[in-house]
Design an enzyme around this catalytic site. Structure first.
Site, PDB file in Angstrom:
ATOM      1  N   HIS A 233     -23.521  -9.601  -0.105  1.00  0.00           N
ATOM      2  CA  HIS A 233     -23.793  -9.925  -1.328  1.00  0.00           C
ATOM      3  C   HIS A 233     -25.144  -9.790  -1.778  1.00  0.00           C
ATOM      4  O   HIS A 233     -25.683 -10.109  -2.771  1.00  0.00           O
ATOM      5  CB  HIS A 233     -23.611 -11.507  -1.572  1.00  0.00           C
ATOM      6  CG  HIS A 233     -22.218 -11.993  -1.398  1.00  0.00           C
ATOM      7  ND1 HIS A 233     -21.821 -13.107  -1.126  1.00  0.00           N
ATOM      8  CD2 HIS A 233     -21.099 -11.149  -1.623  1.00  0.00           C
ATOM      9  CE1 HIS A 233     -20.596 -13.142  -1.093  1.00  0.00           C
ATOM     10  NE2 HIS A 233     -20.173 -12.083  -1.156  1.00  0.00           N
ATOM     11  N   CYS A 241     -32.343   3.052  -6.128  1.00  0.00           N
ATOM     12  CA  CYS A 241     -32.462   3.858  -7.160  1.00  0.00           C
ATOM     13  C   CYS A 241     -31.099   4.131  -7.570  1.00  0.00           C
ATOM     14  O   CYS A 241     -30.138   4.395  -6.819  1.00  0.00           O
ATOM     15  CB  CYS A 241     -33.083   5.015  -6.804  1.00  0.00           C
ATOM     16  SG  CYS A 241     -33.140   6.384  -8.037  1.00  0.00           S
ATOM     17  N   CYS A 244     -30.625   8.525  -6.900  1.00  0.00           N
ATOM     18  CA  CYS A 244     -30.611   9.148  -5.568  1.00  0.00           C
ATOM     19  C   CYS A 244     -30.139   8.083  -4.527  1.00  0.00           C
ATOM     20  O   CYS A 244     -29.918   8.456  -3.464  1.00  0.00           O
ATOM     21  CB  CYS A 244     -32.051   9.751  -5.245  1.00  0.00           C
ATOM     22  SG  CYS A 244     -33.199   8.499  -4.763  1.00  0.00           S
ATOM     23  N   CYS A 296     -37.972   5.033  -9.218  1.00  0.00           N
ATOM     24  CA  CYS A 296     -37.888   5.560  -7.949  1.00  0.00           C
ATOM     25  C   CYS A 296     -39.360   6.306  -7.645  1.00  0.00           C
ATOM     26  O   CYS A 296     -39.797   6.917  -8.602  1.00  0.00           O
ATOM     27  CB  CYS A 296     -36.636   6.492  -7.874  1.00  0.00           C
ATOM     28  SG  CYS A 296     -36.427   7.140  -6.238  1.00  0.00           S
ATOM     29  N   CYS A 301     -37.364  12.578  -8.525  1.00  0.00           N
ATOM     30  CA  CYS A 301     -36.442  11.822  -8.889  1.00  0.00           C
ATOM     31  C   CYS A 301     -37.068  10.803 -10.093  1.00  0.00           C
ATOM     32  O   CYS A 301     -38.138  10.176  -9.794  1.00  0.00           O
ATOM     33  CB  CYS A 301     -35.754  10.705  -7.871  1.00  0.00           C
ATOM     34  SG  CYS A 301     -34.628   9.829  -8.368  1.00  0.00           S
TER      35      CYS A 301
END
Length: 429
Positions: A233, A241, A244, A296, A301
Site C-alpha cells: 500500500h 517520478c 522516468c 524529478c 527528466c
C-alpha cells in the site's frame, strides 16, 4: 489520520455480576469499546449491569463476555444469563461486539511461542504478512479495534448527529478526557519490538520475505532490505517520478495533503477557495491527488513526483504485487501479524503458499482464516500452524527467547539504544 492508542485502564471484570471480579495481565480477557448514549441520566446509569468507562471501554473474563453477548442477543428473558440488561445497554453491547479484542493468557502465549519457534526453525521459506497491529505500540491506531479509526469515526458521527460528546455523561467521578485524538507525525514514529524482531529474524535466515499492508515506513527504517520487502500500500516516505519512474526515499513525510484537500472540498462542498497549481491532477481512481509538489532530480527528466500511497480505489503497483505473489507461492510457512486479512487483493496472498498450508496468526480479533491455523498434522498429532490472540510485541518477545541464545538476546537487547539513535539520524537527515 493517525490515532494514538488508548489504554482501557480497568483491572477488574466490568460485569458487575461477575463472582471473580479481578482480571490480571497474565489472564485471558476480552476488551471492548462501545458508543455511549449522548444523554444518560443518573437513574439509568445506576441500572447498568456493566461498568463502562467514561470512553465506553470495558474488559471481561472470556466467559463473562460470552454471557453478556448471548444475553444481549436473546429474544426472551428466559435465555438471558445476565439479568437486568436493559434495551439500551443491549444496543451498547452489540455495538461493543464490533470492536471486541481478545487477549490470550500468558501461559497460552508461552506455549504457542515455543511451537512457533519450532515451526520457524523447520521452515525453508517463511514469509511474514504484516498489518496495522504491529505498529500500534509505535503510536498508530489500528482500524477495527476498540481504539481504532473505525471506532473513533463512529464516535465522531454521534457527535455530529447529536451535538454532544457520546461519552461525557456516564461517570461524574471520571477524569476529564480529551475526545479529540492527536495526530502523530510519521517522522516521530520508530520501529516496534515486532519490527526489530522481524528484521533480526530475517538477518538470521528464519524469515525470507515480508509482505506489508502498512505505509508507515517502519519496516524499511528497521533495516529490512528493500529486495526482501513488498509494501503493498505504499510508503509515506517514498515518491516516484511520473515520467522516468525514479524512486526517491525521503527522511520526511512526502504526501501533499492540502492538494488532496482541494479535491475533497470540491467533492464535498462543490467549491473551494484553494488555488489549484497547474501541475496538479486528480487521480482517476481515488479522486485525490498524488502529486507531492516536487520535480524529478534526474538529468533531462522534467517529470513531477507523486506519492506511492494506495488509496481506496487505487490499483496496487503491479511490480510490487508480483514480487509479493512470487514469495507467497514459495512460502511453506505464512506468519500473519497484526492483520485481520480483510483488505483485497492483499489478503489473497496469505493462502497461496505450499500445501498443506502452515499458517500462523497473531492479532486481537477473529479472522476468516483462524480455522486453517488449527488444522491437524496427521503425523505430528498437533495443529500445523498456530493461532494467538493478543499483542504482537508480547508474542515476538517470547519467540525471540526460543530462537536466540540468552547471550545473543542480551546483546541484541543492549544494542537497542544504538539502533534508536540510528533511526533518529535517518529521520532527521
Amino acid at each position: 489520520m493517525l490515532i494514538v492508542m488508548a489504554v482501557c485502564g480497568i483491572d477488574q471484570c466490568s460485569l458487575i455480576q461477575c463472582s471473580e471480579q479481578g482480571i490480571v495481565s497474565v489472564a485471558a480477557r476480552i476488551e471492548v469499546c462501545t458508543i455511549l448514549p449522548s444523554k444518560v441520566t443518573k437513574s439509568e446509569r445506576e441500572k447498568f449491569v456493566i461498568r463502562w468507562s467514561r470512553r465506553g471501554e470495558a474488559v471481561f473474563h472470556p466467559e463473562c463476555w460470552q454471557m453478556v453477548i448471548t444475553s444481549a442477543r436473546a429474544r426472551n428473558k428466559k435465555n438471558m444469563k445476565v439479568k437486568f440488561l436493559s434495551a439500551a445497554e443491549k444496543l451498547m453491547v452489540k455495538e461493543a461486539a464490533k470492536t471486541a479484542e481478545r487477549h490470550d493468557s500468558k501461559e497460552a502465549f508461552e506455549r504457542e511461542a515455543a511451537r512457533i519457534a519450532e515451526i520457524l526453525k523447520s521452515s525453508k521459506h517463511c514469509v511474514t504478512f504484516t498489518g496495522a497491529g504491529i505498529s500500534t505500540s509505535a503510536g498508530i491506531g489500528d482500524y477495527r479495534g476498540k481504539s481504532g479509526k473505525w471506532t473513533e469515526d463512529a464516535r465522531a458521527v454521534v457527535r455530529l448527529d447529536t451535538g454532544d460528546s457520546p461519552s461525557g455523561s456516564l461517570s461524574d467521578s471520571d477524569d476529564n478526557i480529551d475526545e479529540e485524538q492527536s495526530g502523530v507525525p510519521y517522522e516521530d514514529l520508530r520501529p516496534t519490538y515486532t519490527h526489530e524482531a522481524l528484521c533480526k529474524l530475517m538477518e538470521l535466515g528464519y524469515i525470507k520475505y515480508i509482505i506489508s499492508q502498512n505505509c508507515d515506513g517502519l519496516h524499511v527504517l528497521s533495516g529490512v532490505p528493500e529486495k526482501q520487502l513488498s509494501e503493498l500500500h505504499g510508503n509515506v516516505f517514498k515518491e516516484k517520478c511520473d515520467r522516468c519512474g525514479q524512486i526517491y526515499e525521503r527522511a520526511s513525510y512526502v504526501l501533499n495533503d492540502p492538494l488532496s484537500h482541494y479535491f475533497e472540498e470540491l467533492q464535498d462542498q462543490g467549491m473551494t477557495r484553494m488555488t489549484k497549481p497547474d501541475y496538479v491532477k486528480q487521480c482517476n481512481t481515488c479522486g485525490l491527488c498524488h502529486y507531492t509538489g516536487r520535480k524529478c532530480e534526474q538529468k533531462g527528466c522534467r517529470g513531477y513526483l507523486h506519492d506511492t500511497i494506495i488509496n481506496f480505489g487505487d490499483e496496487l503497483d503491479q511490480s510490487i504485487l508480483d514480487r509479493a505473489t512470487e514469495h507467497a507461492k514459495l512460502s511453506d510457512v505464512m506468519m500473519c501479524l497484526g492483520s485481520t486479512m480483510t483488505v483485497t487483493p492483499a489478503c489473497h496472498l496469505v493462502e497461496m503458499g505450499q500445501q498443506p498450508l502452515k499458517l500462523i496468526i497473531c492479532n486481537r480479533q477473529k479472522t476468516a482464516l483462524d480455522d486453517i491455523c488449527l488444522e491437524m498434522d496427521s503425523e505430528m498429532k498437533q495443529p500445523r500452524g498456530s493461532r494467538v490472540f493478543g499483542d504482537c510485541d508480547l508474542l515476538m518477545r517470547e519467540v525471540m527467547r526460543h530462537l536466540l541464545s540468552a547471550d545473543e538476546l542480551t546483546t541484541w537487547d543492549n544494542e537497542k539504544m544504538k539502533r534508536m539513535a540510528q533511526y533518529d539520524k535517518q529521520r532527521k537527515s
